[in-house]
Design a protein around this motif. Structure first.
Motif, PDB file in Angstrom:
ATOM      1  N   PRO A 273       0.820  -1.207   0.000  1.00 29.11           N
ATOM      2  CA  PRO A 273       0.000   0.000   0.000  1.00 29.11           C
ATOM      3  C   PRO A 273       0.853   1.257   0.000  1.00 29.11           C
ATOM      4  O   PRO A 273       1.985   1.263   0.506  1.00 29.11           O
ATOM      5  N   GLY A 274       0.313   2.316  -0.566  1.00 29.03           N
ATOM      6  CA  GLY A 274       1.024   3.590  -0.586  1.00 29.03           C
ATOM      7  C   GLY A 274       0.160   4.656  -1.207  1.00 29.03           C
ATOM      8  O   GLY A 274      -1.051   4.484  -1.377  1.00 29.03           O
ATOM      9  N   PHE A 275       0.794   5.763  -1.568  1.00 28.93           N
ATOM     10  CA  PHE A 275       0.032   6.870  -2.127  1.00 28.93           C
ATOM     11  C   PHE A 275       0.917   7.735  -3.012  1.00 28.93           C
ATOM     12  O   PHE A 275       2.155   7.678  -2.937  1.00 28.93           O
ATOM     13  N   ALA A 276       0.255   8.500  -3.844  1.00 28.14           N
ATOM     14  CA  ALA A 276       0.931   9.457  -4.723  1.00 28.14           C
ATOM     15  C   ALA A 276       0.382  10.846  -4.458  1.00 28.14           C
ATOM     16  O   ALA A 276      -0.824  11.016  -4.258  1.00 28.14           O
ATOM     17  N   LEU A 277       1.264  11.811  -4.434  1.00 30.89           N
ATOM     18  CA  LEU A 277       0.893  13.220  -4.369  1.00 30.89           C
ATOM     19  C   LEU A 277       1.295  13.822  -5.703  1.00 30.89           C
ATOM     20  O   LEU A 277       2.482  13.845  -6.044  1.00 30.89           O
ATOM     21  N   THR A 278       0.326  14.296  -6.478  1.00 34.46           N
ATOM     22  CA  THR A 278       0.614  14.626  -7.869  1.00 34.46           C
ATOM     23  C   THR A 278      -0.158  15.849  -8.353  1.00 34.46           C
ATOM     24  O   THR A 278      -1.212  16.195  -7.820  1.00 34.46           O
TER      25      THR A 278
ATOM     26  N   PHE B  60      -2.148   6.622   4.712  1.00 34.11           N
ATOM     27  CA  PHE B  60      -2.067   8.079   4.831  1.00 34.11           C
ATOM     28  C   PHE B  60      -3.353   8.540   5.494  1.00 34.11           C
ATOM     29  O   PHE B  60      -4.448   8.236   5.023  1.00 34.11           O
ATOM     30  N   GLN B  61      -3.220   9.258   6.587  1.00 29.98           N
ATOM     31  CA  GLN B  61      -4.377   9.588   7.417  1.00 29.98           C
ATOM     32  C   GLN B  61      -5.188  10.765   6.873  1.00 29.98           C
ATOM     33  O   GLN B  61      -5.511  11.704   7.594  1.00 29.98           O
ATOM     34  N   ARG B  62      -5.509  10.702   5.605  1.00 27.80           N
ATOM     35  CA  ARG B  62      -6.408  11.678   4.998  1.00 27.80           C
ATOM     36  C   ARG B  62      -7.225  10.968   3.938  1.00 27.80           C
ATOM     37  O   ARG B  62      -6.861   9.893   3.450  1.00 27.80           O
ATOM     38  N   VAL B  63      -8.331  11.583   3.562  1.00 27.74           N
ATOM     39  CA  VAL B  63      -9.207  10.997   2.553  1.00 27.74           C
ATOM     40  C   VAL B  63      -8.547  11.098   1.179  1.00 27.74           C
ATOM     41  O   VAL B  63      -7.968  12.133   0.826  1.00 27.74           O
ATOM     42  N   SER B  64      -8.608  10.029   0.408  1.00 25.51           N
ATOM     43  CA  SER B  64      -8.059  10.027  -0.943  1.00 25.51           C
ATOM     44  C   SER B  64      -8.926  10.866  -1.873  1.00 25.51           C
ATOM     45  O   SER B  64     -10.127  11.065  -1.647  1.00 25.51           O
TER      46      SER B  64
END
Length: 286
Positions: A109-114, A132-136
């Motif tokens: 699992p992970g996330f992108a900031l773009t 990540f403790q915020r809504v996607s």
């Protein structure tokens, strides 16, 4: 700097990840559409799987161009392996062409900031691991503390990649990444003791680039493209660079340039060097 947060997972099986690109699938593929109609669209398959290019960094090439030319593999592989390990992959197995055949786990699992895609349709992103403790699917104000939690920052701190900045990156984030670069260089981390970008790399053949010269990948790519013209002399390389017209600004002077020939010198007919360090340059998006 405001960027779109997209949560999902990273996958490597069946791909050829390197130190600055990896595959990513959003939990909600529809979130790619939230990047807006004004910019470039992210290319993805029906499941939403896309290629991420890590923003602000450039790893040594493992397979560039139709002939799959590489830079010295010691550092190219080190950056790739560190990225995968940092994300949480272990026991990564590869075939002879560097395609991953197995990894544990298959996804992490992970996330992108773009803010969007590059000219090839790859999502340009700051990459994070885990939850990540915020809504996607919402815009996030990315500050320096958040930047320090990304793979982009980690790889620069480890000295395994070069900084390569583009105009869309917010100045405060660029300042932090510049500081990380300079600290890694000063402490002799990773590739920096071998770096010849500004000290000069002797280029006598393509093998000089693949086996010996540790240089900024953008300069490497321009040299490879030039050598493919079957010109044994580097005398015309500045003219070639002028024709390519990479547009950038030298931040320390504010000078705008159209072509790397503005900061590349050829000495003794064979030695290529840049007169400014990579972190002093901010490129325009193509």
């Amino acid at each position: 700097m405001t960027m779109l947060l997209i949560k999902g997972s990273f996958q490597v099986k069946g791909t050829q990840p390197d130190g600055d690109t990896i595959h990513f699938t959003p939990d909600d593929p529809g979130e790619w559409d939230l990047l807006g109609s004004g910019g470039r669209a992210v290319k993805h398959n029906v499941l939403g799987r896309a290629t991420l290019r890590l923003d602000a960094i450039d790893a040594l090439e493992t397979h560039y161009g139709p002939n799959r030319v590489h830079q010295p593999l010691r550092f190219a592989h080190a950056a790739r392996d560190e990225l995968l390990a940092w994300l949480g992959f272990t026991d990564v197995q590869r075939g002879p062409d560097e395609t991953v055949t197995a990894a544990t786990p298959e996804t992490v699992p992970g996330f992108a900031l773009t803010s969007g895609a590059d000219v090839h349709g790859r999502c340009v992103a700051l990459v994070g691991r885990g939850a990540f403790q915020r809504v996607s699917g919402v815009d996030v104000d990315v500050d320096v503390d958040m930047l320090r939690e990304t793979a982009n920052h980690h790889l620069l701190t480890a000295g395994l990649v070069y900084p390569t900045f583009y105009r869309g990156l917010f100045p405060s984030l660029r300042t932090e990444l510049t500081a990380a670069t300079q600290q890694a260089r000063a402490s002799g981390q990773g590739l920096w003791p071998s770096d010849a970008t500004t000290t000069g790399a002797k280029i006598t053949a393509l093998s000089s680039l693949t086996d010996d010269a540790v240089i900024l990948p953008k300069l490497f790519r321009r040299l490879v493209d030039y050598l493919r013209l079957d010109n044994p002399s580097l005398a015309c390389f500045p003219a070639f660079l002028a024709g390519v017209q990479d547009h950038f600004t030298i931040m320390s002077t504010g000078k705008r340039c159209a072509g790397l020939h503005s900061i590349v010198e050829i000495t003794n007919g064979q030695t290529v060097q840049m007169t400014r360090p990579p972190e002093d340059l901010v490129f325009n998006e193509a």
